[in-house]
Each structure stands twice: as structure tokens, then as C-alpha cells.
Design a protein around this motif. Structure first.
Motif, PDB file in Angstrom:
ATOM      1  N   MET A 155       0.828  -1.218   0.000  1.00  0.00           N
ATOM      2  CA  MET A 155       0.000   0.000   0.000  1.00  0.00           C
ATOM      3  C   MET A 155       0.858   1.263   0.000  1.00  0.00           C
ATOM      4  SD  MET A 155      -2.976  -0.929  -0.410  1.00  0.00           S
ATOM      5  CE  MET A 155      -3.269  -2.624  -0.773  1.00  0.00           C
ATOM      6  N   GLY A 156       2.005   1.212   0.674  1.00  0.00           N
ATOM      7  CA  GLY A 156       2.928   2.348   0.627  1.00  0.00           C
ATOM      8  C   GLY A 156       3.475   2.559  -0.771  1.00  0.00           C
ATOM      9  N   ALA A 157       3.825   1.458  -1.450  1.00  0.00           N
ATOM     10  CA  ALA A 157       4.334   1.550  -2.823  1.00  0.00           C
ATOM     11  C   ALA A 157       3.263   2.102  -3.760  1.00  0.00           C
ATOM     12  CB  ALA A 157       4.810   0.183  -3.303  1.00  0.00           C
ATOM     13  N   LEU A 158       2.058   1.570  -3.660  1.00  0.00           N
ATOM     14  CA  LEU A 158       0.953   2.022  -4.505  1.00  0.00           C
ATOM     15  C   LEU A 158       0.652   3.504  -4.275  1.00  0.00           C
ATOM     16  CD1 LEU A 158      -1.459   1.200  -6.435  1.00  0.00           C
ATOM     17  CD2 LEU A 158      -2.787   0.991  -4.328  1.00  0.00           C
ATOM     18  N   SER A 159       0.566   3.890  -3.030  1.00  0.00           N
ATOM     19  CA  SER A 159       0.227   5.280  -2.693  1.00  0.00           C
ATOM     20  C   SER A 159       1.352   6.233  -3.075  1.00  0.00           C
ATOM     21  CB  SER A 159      -0.088   5.389  -1.198  1.00  0.00           C
ATOM     22  OG  SER A 159      -1.166   4.534  -0.868  1.00  0.00           O
ATOM     23  N   GLY A 160       2.585   5.845  -2.816  1.00  0.00           N
ATOM     24  CA  GLY A 160       3.721   6.672  -3.208  1.00  0.00           C
ATOM     25  C   GLY A 160       3.815   6.828  -4.713  1.00  0.00           C
ATOM     26  N   ALA A 161       3.561   5.743  -5.440  1.00  0.00           N
ATOM     27  CA  ALA A 161       3.572   5.804  -6.909  1.00  0.00           C
ATOM     28  C   ALA A 161       2.496   6.761  -7.406  1.00  0.00           C
ATOM     29  CB  ALA A 161       3.365   4.414  -7.496  1.00  0.00           C
ATOM     30  N   ALA A 162       1.321   6.719  -6.777  1.00  0.00           N
ATOM     31  CA  ALA A 162       0.225   7.595  -7.195  1.00  0.00           C
ATOM     32  C   ALA A 162       0.548   9.062  -6.928  1.00  0.00           C
ATOM     33  CB  ALA A 162      -1.062   7.199  -6.477  1.00  0.00           C
ATOM     34  N   ILE A 163       1.188   9.334  -5.812  1.00  0.00           N
ATOM     35  CA  ILE A 163       1.560  10.719  -5.497  1.00  0.00           C
ATOM     36  C   ILE A 163       2.534  11.247  -6.555  1.00  0.00           C
ATOM     37  CG2 ILE A 163       2.898  12.131  -3.867  1.00  0.00           C
ATOM     38  CD1 ILE A 163       0.234  11.637  -2.677  1.00  0.00           C
ATOM     39  N   ALA A 164       3.472  10.415  -6.975  1.00  0.00           N
ATOM     40  CA  ALA A 164       4.527  10.864  -7.888  1.00  0.00           C
ATOM     41  C   ALA A 164       4.187  10.675  -9.369  1.00  0.00           C
ATOM     42  CB  ALA A 164       5.835  10.143  -7.559  1.00  0.00           C
ATOM     43  N   ALA A 165       3.149   9.923  -9.676  1.00  0.00           N
ATOM     44  CA  ALA A 165       2.817   9.618 -11.076  1.00  0.00           C
ATOM     45  C   ALA A 165       2.576  10.849 -11.947  1.00  0.00           C
ATOM     46  CB  ALA A 165       1.611   8.687 -11.140  1.00  0.00           C
ATOM     47  N   PRO A 166       1.891  11.884 -11.473  1.00  0.00           N
ATOM     48  CA  PRO A 166       1.672  13.042 -12.347  1.00  0.00           C
ATOM     49  C   PRO A 166       2.962  13.713 -12.819  1.00  0.00           C
ATOM     50  CG  PRO A 166       0.144  13.119 -10.517  1.00  0.00           C
ATOM     51  CD  PRO A 166       1.131  12.015 -10.235  1.00  0.00           C
ATOM     52  N   SER A 167       4.029  13.590 -12.039  1.00  0.00           N
ATOM     53  CA  SER A 167       5.310  14.174 -12.445  1.00  0.00           C
ATOM     54  C   SER A 167       6.151  13.182 -13.247  1.00  0.00           C
ATOM     55  CB  SER A 167       6.090  14.652 -11.212  1.00  0.00           C
ATOM     56  OG  SER A 167       6.464  13.552 -10.414  1.00  0.00           O
ATOM     57  N   GLY A 168       5.632  11.976 -13.486  1.00  0.00           N
ATOM     58  CA  GLY A 168       6.348  10.960 -14.251  1.00  0.00           C
ATOM     59  C   GLY A 168       7.351  10.163 -13.438  1.00  0.00           C
ATOM     60  N   ALA A 169       7.367  10.372 -12.131  1.00  0.00           N
ATOM     61  CA  ALA A 169       8.349   9.710 -11.271  1.00  0.00           C
ATOM     62  C   ALA A 169       7.699   8.619 -10.425  1.00  0.00           C
ATOM     63  CB  ALA A 169       9.032  10.743 -10.380  1.00  0.00           C
ATOM     64  N   TRP A 170       6.797   7.838 -11.037  1.00  0.00           N
ATOM     65  CA  TRP A 170       6.063   6.872 -10.234  1.00  0.00           C
ATOM     66  C   TRP A 170       6.955   5.792  -9.636  1.00  0.00           C
ATOM     67  CZ3 TRP A 170       5.659   1.701 -11.241  1.00  0.00           C
ATOM     68  CH2 TRP A 170       5.966   1.268 -12.526  1.00  0.00           C
ATOM     69  N   ILE A 171       8.036   5.425 -10.308  1.00  0.00           N
ATOM     70  CA  ILE A 171       8.936   4.400  -9.749  1.00  0.00           C
ATOM     71  C   ILE A 171       9.639   4.949  -8.507  1.00  0.00           C
ATOM     72  CG2 ILE A 171      11.011   3.011 -10.158  1.00  0.00           C
ATOM     73  CD1 ILE A 171      10.102   2.767 -13.088  1.00  0.00           C
ATOM     74  N   GLY A 172      10.143   6.158  -8.604  1.00  0.00           N
ATOM     75  CA  GLY A 172      10.754   6.793  -7.433  1.00  0.00           C
ATOM     76  C   GLY A 172       9.744   6.967  -6.317  1.00  0.00           C
ATOM     77  N   GLY A 173       8.508   7.305  -6.683  1.00  0.00           N
ATOM     78  CA  GLY A 173       7.450   7.437  -5.683  1.00  0.00           C
ATOM     79  C   GLY A 173       7.140   6.123  -5.005  1.00  0.00           C
ATOM     80  N   ALA A 174       7.131   5.041  -5.784  1.00  0.00           N
ATOM     81  CA  ALA A 174       6.875   3.715  -5.207  1.00  0.00           C
ATOM     82  C   ALA A 174       7.985   3.333  -4.230  1.00  0.00           C
ATOM     83  CB  ALA A 174       6.749   2.674  -6.308  1.00  0.00           C
ATOM     84  N   VAL A 175       9.232   3.595  -4.619  1.00  0.00           N
ATOM     85  CA  VAL A 175      10.363   3.285  -3.723  1.00  0.00           C
ATOM     86  C   VAL A 175      10.279   4.123  -2.454  1.00  0.00           C
ATOM     87  CG1 VAL A 175      12.873   3.376  -3.497  1.00  0.00           C
ATOM     88  CG2 VAL A 175      11.848   2.480  -5.599  1.00  0.00           C
ATOM     89  N   ALA A 176       9.998   5.415  -2.618  1.00  0.00           N
ATOM     90  CA  ALA A 176       9.861   6.286  -1.441  1.00  0.00           C
ATOM     91  C   ALA A 176       8.709   5.810  -0.566  1.00  0.00           C
ATOM     92  CB  ALA A 176       9.648   7.736  -1.883  1.00  0.00           C
ATOM     93  N   GLY A 177       7.599   5.373  -1.183  1.00  0.00           N
ATOM     94  CA  GLY A 177       6.470   4.855  -0.424  1.00  0.00           C
ATOM     95  C   GLY A 177       6.817   3.598   0.357  1.00  0.00           C
ATOM     96  N   ILE A 178       7.635   2.748  -0.245  1.00  0.00           N
ATOM     97  CA  ILE A 178       8.086   1.537   0.455  1.00  0.00           C
ATOM     98  C   ILE A 178       8.947   1.901   1.658  1.00  0.00           C
ATOM     99  CG2 ILE A 178       9.612  -0.484   0.268  1.00  0.00           C
ATOM    100  CD1 ILE A 178       8.569  -0.740  -2.671  1.00  0.00           C
ATOM    101  N   VAL A 179       9.897   2.804   1.454  1.00  0.00           N
ATOM    102  CA  VAL A 179      10.765   3.237   2.560  1.00  0.00           C
ATOM    103  C   VAL A 179       9.919   3.847   3.676  1.00  0.00           C
ATOM    104  CG1 VAL A 179      12.606   4.846   3.215  1.00  0.00           C
ATOM    105  CG2 VAL A 179      12.795   3.524   1.093  1.00  0.00           C
TER     106      VAL A 179
END
Length: 153
Positions: free
Chosen positions: A84-108
Motif C-alpha cells: 500500500m505504501g508503494a501504490l500510494s507513493g507511486a500515485a503521489i509521484a505519477a503526475p510528475s512521471g516519477a512513479w517508480i521513485g514514488g513507489a520506492v519512497a512509499g516503500i521506505v
């Protein structure tokens, strides 16, 4: 860069309450605060998604108060918080095109929120002499954090 901080923070929320983070992100997408259209995460903004995730988040808030609820650190619960952290982090960062970085940040963030939340709640429970007030404090912190992150991300 700031978007990854928000992704990390929504991951922390997922570590505290697994379903609250995707519910908050889903509401933000549904209300147009986060634009997920054209991404693989667009489903989070669909009409019924925030309602379904909100019911799951409320159920989690209720079941967390039960003495029979297992520790958040056992593999199934810990794994759900990471996902859920990965999914939510990816969603936060997806509009800027950084969904992978967002997913990693969400996991951390989810790992930090899970372990830090468990430790903080244990300290609060010891201070209160009971777990329930500590759980309520944790619920309020997670709810407020999710609302603020959903509004400003």
C-alpha cells in the motif's frame, strides 16, 4: 524532489494504517487534486474506488482496536503496508512521471511507519497504562497526515 518527500510521507501513513494511505490518495485523485488520468493508476480516481477504500480504511481503524488483531510486524500485515505504501507513493509521484521513485519512497516510508509506529505506540501505551488511548492517538496522527498529504501533494 518535494514530490518524493510526499510519497515517503504517504508511505509512513501506510505503515501506520495500511488502507488509509490508498484511501487518501484515491480521494485526492477523485477530487482532482492529483491527476492520475492517462496513468496505470487512473483507477484510483474512479467514482467507486475512494468509497471502497474508505470502507476498508474504516474497517481497519475498527479492527485495530481489537485485542485479537495481530502485530503489524508479522509478514502478512507488514507486506500489506509495504504494498500500500508503494501504490500510494507511486500515485503521489505519477503526475510528475516519477512513479517508480514514488513507489520506492512509499516503500521506505511504509517500513519506517510500520516499525516507528509500533515503537511509538508501545511507548504511548506504556505511558497511558493501556493500549487503546495509544491506538487512538496513532489513528488521529495517521488521519491528519493522510488528509494534509492528500491536499498538498
Amino acid at each position: 524532489m518535494m514530490i518524493l518527500v510526499f510519497a515517503l510521507l504517504i508511505g509512513v501513513v501506510a505503515g501506520l494504517r495500511a488502507m488509509l494511505a490508498p484511501a487518501a490518495v484515491s480521494w485526492a485523485a477523485h477530487l482532482g487534486l492529483i491527476n492520475l488520468s492517462g496513468t496505470w493508476l487512473a483507477f484510483l480516481g474512479y467514482h467507486w474506488t475512494p468509497w471502497i477504500l474508505s470502507v476498508a480504511a474504516i474497517a481497519e481503524l475498527v479492527t485495530d482496536q481489537l485485542p485479537s488483531t495481530p502485530s503489524r510486524k508479522v509478514p502478512p500485515q507488514f507486506g500489506a503496508r509495504i504494498v500500500m505504501g508503494a501504490l500510494s507513493g507511486a500515485a503521489i509521484a505519477a503526475p510528475s512521471g516519477a512513479w517508480i521513485g514514488g513507489a520506492v519512497a512509499g516503500i521506505v516510508g511504509a517500513v519506517a511507519g510500520t516499525l516507528g509506529g509500533a515503537a511509538g505506540r508501545a511507548r504511548l501505551a506504556a505511558a497511558f497504562g493501556k493500549d487503546r488511548p495509544a491506538a487512538i492517538v496513532e489513528d488521529v496522527v495517521a488521519l491528519l497526515a493522510a488528509a494534509v498529504i492528500g491536499l498538498v501533494a
